[in-house]
Design a protein around this motif. Structure first.
Motif, PDB file in Angstrom:
ATOM      1  N   GLY A 176       5.228  10.348   6.529  1.00 19.47           N
ATOM      2  CA  GLY A 176       5.085   9.214   7.580  1.00 19.47           C
ATOM      3  C   GLY A 176       4.300   8.372   7.272  1.00 19.47           C
ATOM      4  O   GLY A 176       4.093   7.425   8.239  1.00 19.47           O
ATOM      5  N   GLU A 177       4.209   7.870   6.061  1.00 24.71           N
ATOM      6  CA  GLU A 177       3.375   6.702   5.802  1.00 24.71           C
ATOM      7  C   GLU A 177       4.083   5.533   6.033  1.00 24.71           C
ATOM      8  O   GLU A 177       5.458   5.447   5.810  1.00 24.71           O
ATOM      9  CB  GLU A 177       2.949   6.923   4.370  1.00 24.71           C
ATOM     10  N   TYR A 178       3.604   4.367   6.543  1.00 23.09           N
ATOM     11  CA  TYR A 178       4.115   2.961   6.790  1.00 23.09           C
ATOM     12  C   TYR A 178       3.295   1.923   6.070  1.00 23.09           C
ATOM     13  O   TYR A 178       3.851   0.919   5.417  1.00 23.09           O
ATOM     14  CB  TYR A 178       4.385   2.894   8.128  1.00 23.09           C
ATOM     15  N   GLY A 179       1.882   1.822   6.587  1.00 22.43           N
ATOM     16  CA  GLY A 179       1.277   0.608   6.357  1.00 22.43           C
ATOM     17  C   GLY A 179       1.073   0.358   4.647  1.00 22.43           C
ATOM     18  O   GLY A 179       1.359  -0.822   4.313  1.00 22.43           O
ATOM     19  N   SER A 180       0.782   1.396   3.999  1.00 19.99           N
ATOM     20  CA  SER A 180       0.572   0.898   2.471  1.00 19.99           C
ATOM     21  C   SER A 180       1.951   0.914   1.809  1.00 19.99           C
ATOM     22  O   SER A 180       2.111   0.341   0.714  1.00 19.99           O
ATOM     23  CB  SER A 180      -0.128   1.999   1.887  1.00 19.99           C
ATOM     24  N   VAL A 181       3.315   1.168   2.516  1.00 18.32           N
ATOM     25  CA  VAL A 181       4.519   1.183   1.833  1.00 18.32           C
ATOM     26  C   VAL A 181       5.089  -0.107   2.114  1.00 18.32           C
ATOM     27  O   VAL A 181       5.946  -0.812   1.202  1.00 18.32           O
ATOM     28  CB  VAL A 181       5.303   2.363   2.069  1.00 18.32           C
ATOM     29  N   ILE A 182       4.953  -0.586   3.346  1.00 21.77           N
ATOM     30  CA  ILE A 182       5.691  -1.624   3.705  1.00 21.77           C
ATOM     31  C   ILE A 182       5.566  -2.965   3.079  1.00 21.77           C
ATOM     32  O   ILE A 182       6.542  -3.626   2.903  1.00 21.77           O
ATOM     33  CB  ILE A 182       5.508  -2.003   5.316  1.00 21.77           C
ATOM     34  N   PHE A 183       4.375  -3.108   2.438  1.00 26.43           N
ATOM     35  CA  PHE A 183       4.299  -4.372   1.704  1.00 26.43           C
ATOM     36  C   PHE A 183       4.956  -4.362   0.092  1.00 26.43           C
ATOM     37  O   PHE A 183       5.380  -5.148  -0.249  1.00 26.43           O
ATOM     38  CB  PHE A 183       2.903  -4.832   1.785  1.00 26.43           C
ATOM     39  N   ILE A 184       4.540  -3.110  -0.526  1.00 24.54           N
ATOM     40  CA  ILE A 184       4.938  -3.136  -1.888  1.00 24.54           C
ATOM     41  C   ILE A 184       6.508  -2.702  -2.017  1.00 24.54           C
ATOM     42  O   ILE A 184       7.089  -2.763  -3.098  1.00 24.54           O
ATOM     43  CB  ILE A 184       3.966  -1.938  -2.446  1.00 24.54           C
ATOM     44  N   ALA A 188       2.682   3.725  -3.912  1.00 25.86           N
ATOM     45  CA  ALA A 188       2.032   3.672  -2.675  1.00 25.86           C
ATOM     46  C   ALA A 188       1.711   5.007  -2.352  1.00 25.86           C
ATOM     47  O   ALA A 188       0.374   5.573  -1.778  1.00 25.86           O
ATOM     48  CB  ALA A 188       2.731   2.950  -1.777  1.00 25.86           C
ATOM     49  N   LEU A 189       2.763   6.016  -2.269  1.00 26.85           N
ATOM     50  CA  LEU A 189       2.762   7.423  -1.804  1.00 26.85           C
ATOM     51  C   LEU A 189       1.741   8.303  -2.791  1.00 26.85           C
ATOM     52  O   LEU A 189       0.998   8.953  -2.214  1.00 26.85           O
ATOM     53  CB  LEU A 189       3.972   7.989  -1.723  1.00 26.85           C
ATOM     54  N   LEU A 190       1.626   7.822  -3.972  1.00 25.06           N
ATOM     55  CA  LEU A 190       0.904   8.540  -5.188  1.00 25.06           C
ATOM     56  C   LEU A 190      -0.728   8.138  -4.588  1.00 25.06           C
ATOM     57  O   LEU A 190      -1.436   9.065  -4.557  1.00 25.06           O
ATOM     58  CB  LEU A 190       0.831   8.037  -6.521  1.00 25.06           C
ATOM     59  N   PHE A 191      -0.876   7.008  -4.164  1.00 21.34           N
ATOM     60  CA  PHE A 191      -2.173   6.496  -3.917  1.00 21.34           C
ATOM     61  C   PHE A 191      -2.723   7.239  -2.492  1.00 21.34           C
ATOM     62  O   PHE A 191      -4.077   7.671  -2.429  1.00 21.34           O
ATOM     63  CB  PHE A 191      -2.275   5.031  -3.523  1.00 21.34           C
ATOM     64  N   ILE A 192      -1.776   7.271  -1.592  1.00 18.12           N
ATOM     65  CA  ILE A 192      -2.375   7.949  -0.116  1.00 18.12           C
ATOM     66  C   ILE A 192      -2.337   9.529  -0.404  1.00 18.12           C
ATOM     67  O   ILE A 192      -3.043   9.833   0.469  1.00 18.12           O
ATOM     68  CB  ILE A 192      -1.500   7.351   0.958  1.00 18.12           C
ATOM     69  N   THR A 236      10.417  -2.572  -5.291  1.00 19.42           N
ATOM     70  CA  THR A 236      11.420  -1.452  -5.729  1.00 19.42           C
ATOM     71  C   THR A 236      10.774  -0.143  -5.253  1.00 19.42           C
ATOM     72  O   THR A 236       9.983   0.190  -4.743  1.00 19.42           O
ATOM     73  CB  THR A 236      11.187  -1.626  -7.304  1.00 19.42           C
ATOM     74  N   PRO A 237      11.979   0.651  -5.471  1.00 20.13           N
ATOM     75  CA  PRO A 237      11.553   2.169  -4.996  1.00 20.13           C
ATOM     76  C   PRO A 237      10.498   2.627  -5.810  1.00 20.13           C
ATOM     77  O   PRO A 237       9.766   3.436  -5.332  1.00 20.13           O
ATOM     78  CB  PRO A 237      12.927   2.887  -5.328  1.00 20.13           C
ATOM     79  N   LEU A 238      10.160   2.206  -6.983  1.00 20.48           N
ATOM     80  CA  LEU A 238       9.111   2.656  -7.821  1.00 20.48           C
ATOM     81  C   LEU A 238       7.845   2.237  -6.996  1.00 20.48           C
ATOM     82  O   LEU A 238       6.833   3.112  -7.206  1.00 20.48           O
ATOM     83  CB  LEU A 238       8.888   2.164  -9.173  1.00 20.48           C
TER      84      LEU A 238
END
Length: 278
Positions: free
Chosen positions: A212-220, A148-152, A141-143
């Motif tokens: 610009g984040e991709y890797g940590s977002v793409i899965f979740i 993921a963006l909070l984490f990185i 979900t968007p959440l």
């Protein structure tokens, strides 16, 4: 004798001279930054205006802009608030396990983004350790993108604030207390203005990293069209379809929007420093 001494100092200095250092700096920035950016603009320039407009304003791309910028902004703002609390605790208090907590802050730096994405997905899935106890769905979900963006982004805020807090003398707080200020007044009128430039810097770093984040977002994220697709995913999708011009067009739009936002943030930083100087 003085001009001769300066000449000898420059001749025998370990560090390179200004001309050499400036030339190396410009060459390195040109190869690493300016050349790739110029290539993106030149590839986009091969498109006609209608083709460019169609590529950057399709419904899926517009939805990805909205999700990417809104989630990045919200995550950066929340990281500023919690990053300030974490940095304050790490600097001002001693407690058991402090070094471990301090090391955990750097975990998003060291952890591969794909591993972070898989881990977050497993934790926040409906049957995950955390997700099964939540009354709402996070993964896919968007959440999930927001999480993921909070984490990185958190380490950027904490590591930016820590040196400033370490140099902040407690005499300011003691003086404010002597004048009758309570804790909230001391924080709002004494501490916060001093920390404002560092807070803005941490926010800018976390925000730029999230865009610009991709890797940590793409899965979740789950990558549902018009729902949880981020803009970097749209660029990758265009490249997989061998539409290089379309991918660079979206990248150029992201670059321009990011540049404008960072320019505004830098302007706020300069204004804050000027106010402090006055």
């Amino acid at each position: 004798m003085l001009p001769l001494s300066r000449a000898l100092l420059r001749r025998h200095s370990v560090l390179p001279g200004f001309d050499l250092a400036l030339g190396f700096t410009l060459l390195y920035l040109s190869l690493i930054v300016l050349l790739p950016l110029s290539a993106a603009f030149m590839k986009t320039a091969t498109m006609t205006w209608p083709a460019f407009w169609d590529a950057v304003t399709s419904p899926r791309v517009l939805a990805s802009y909205q999700l990417t910028f809104s989630a990045s902004l919200a995550a950066a703002l929340l990281n500023v608030a919690f990053g300030l609390v974490i940095a304050w605790v790490l600097v001002r208090y001693d407690f058991p396990g402090k070094r471990l907590v301090d090391a955990l802050v750097d975990l998003p730096f060291a952890l591969p983004t794909a591993v972070a994405g898989i881990t977050l997905t497993a934790l926040y899935a409906e049957n995950g350790w955390i997700g099964q106890h939540l009354p709402f769905k996070v993964s896919f979900t968007p959440l999930g993108v927001f999480v993921a963006l909070l984490f990185i982004g958190l380490p950027f805020v904490v590591r930016t604030l820590q040196p400033v807090l370490e140099d902040l003398s407690q005499e300011f707080e003691e003086a404010a207390a002597t004048l009758g200020a309570d804790r909230w007044q001391t924080f709002r009128r004494v501490i916060l203005p001093i920390l404002a430039p560092a807070l803005l810097t941490g926010f800018a770093l976390a925000f730029a990293r999230a865009l610009g984040e991709y890797g940590s977002v793409i899965f979740i994220a789950g990558n549902l069209p018009l729902v949880s697709e981020i803009t970097p995913l749209m660029i990758i999708s265009k490249l997989e379809q061998h539409d290089v011009a379309g991918a660079t067009a979206i990248a150029v739009v992201m670059l321009l929007l990011s540049f404008v936002l960072l320019l505004v943030i830098n302007g706020l930083q300069a204004w804050t420093r000027q106010r402090q100087g006055q």
